[in-house]
Design an enzyme around this catalytic site. Sequence first.
Site, PDB file in Angstrom:
ATOM      1  N   GLU A  57       0.832  -1.208   0.000  1.00  0.00           N
ATOM      2  CA  GLU A  57       0.000   0.000   0.000  1.00  0.00           C
ATOM      3  C   GLU A  57       0.867   1.259   0.000  1.00  0.00           C
ATOM      4  O   GLU A  57       0.599   2.217  -0.741  1.00  0.00           O
ATOM      5  CB  GLU A  57      -0.920   0.021   1.226  1.00  0.00           C
ATOM      6  CG  GLU A  57      -1.851  -1.181   1.302  1.00  0.00           C
ATOM      7  CD  GLU A  57      -1.314  -2.321   2.136  1.00  0.00           C
ATOM      8  OE1 GLU A  57      -2.111  -2.959   2.848  1.00  0.00           O
ATOM      9  OE2 GLU A  57      -0.089  -2.576   2.075  1.00  0.00           O
ATOM     10  N   CYS A  82      -2.456  -3.474   7.157  1.00  0.00           N
ATOM     11  CA  CYS A  82      -2.075  -3.713   8.556  1.00  0.00           C
ATOM     12  C   CYS A  82      -2.454  -2.528   9.423  1.00  0.00           C
ATOM     13  O   CYS A  82      -2.548  -1.385   8.970  1.00  0.00           O
ATOM     14  CB  CYS A  82      -0.586  -4.013   8.660  1.00  0.00           C
ATOM     15  SG  CYS A  82       0.488  -2.666   8.147  1.00  0.00           S
ATOM     16  N   GLY A 295      14.962 -38.290   2.167  1.00  0.00           N
ATOM     17  CA  GLY A 295      14.821 -39.390   1.235  1.00  0.00           C
ATOM     18  C   GLY A 295      13.480 -40.094   1.321  1.00  0.00           C
ATOM     19  O   GLY A 295      12.508 -39.578   1.902  1.00  0.00           O
TER      20      GLY A 295
END
Length: 355
Positions: A57, A82, A295
Amino acid sequence: MQSIMDVETKYMQRCLQLALLGDGYTAPNPLVGAVVVHGDTMIGEGFHQHFGQAHAERNAIFSVKQPELLKNATLYVNLEPCSHYGKTPPCANLIIEKGIPCVVIGTIDPNPKVSGKGIQMLKDAGIETYVGVLEEKCRELNKRFFTFQEQKRPFIVLKWAQTIDGYIDRIRSNVSEHPLSISNEITRQLTHKMRSENQAIMVSTNTVLLDNPSLTVRNWVGKTPVRITLDRQGRIPQDYHLLDGSVPTLVFTEIQQPKLANVEYIQIDFKEEGLQGILKKIFERNIHSVLVEGGAQLLNSFIAENLWDEANVEVAPIEIGSGITAPVMTCQPVNRKNFDGHEWLHYYNTKKTIK
């Protein structure tokens, strides 16, 4: 003539496009883009570029070359502005200060520090505030952030490459035996792109011992994630790449380990705490997402315990007859892509049990 909804969708789509430009650089903050519209003209735009720097913003507002137009403009943003002081001042305060009369928001911010407070600040200041434009797409863009905030855990992505006959590698006994090369140039780039999109990357002890990987981002432009491994008995030699201190690294272990630069040893009881306990410790370190690359045993554990959100599996047109068996997904892929003969399968977990 475009309807009001068509116009809102068009500008919100632009917010999403801008937000993606920060991908790989804003975590643990969300991806946010914003545009400023005066009449039928877009007069400013911006996005959150790096963690700790100005929000979307603010960047959009200060990109407007004729600030006097702000008093008759509309600000579009994919996530609620915010309302609290963090590394930067509240964006809601700036919007009020600049006299912007109308704000269109994609979705509410799930962060308890914001979560509706920014919207209420705007409304209390007399600003017309609309919420919910392209909301599903706005949430999907920030799925890692929303998962972290709402479910109090990191977003988990599984990734492996396998042969067409179902193996991820030959059976090897030490690091001098090179791993099977499965990926091609394109899929290697995709893998490194995925690394840059996630805050951390996890592999098992055996993967480290056999491959001595650096786990960095090399074939893509982006930030290298935090490295995580599970070294229960302290088997990884200190001269291995993973412990070189070049990247922040977490090592889960059951024994006392010597202090190393940029390496945090986390002692846990593997039997009592398991993967759930490991994910809790990762969450406590403000890590929003983890890419699990192997793995086979570690990947199978995540699948068996249903502790995953998305999975990406590369299937190469190679047959080796025998080796380490690849994990098996129990659901169907949501989409398939082909990269020079290598199939890329994307899975989405609709039956999550992670708490």
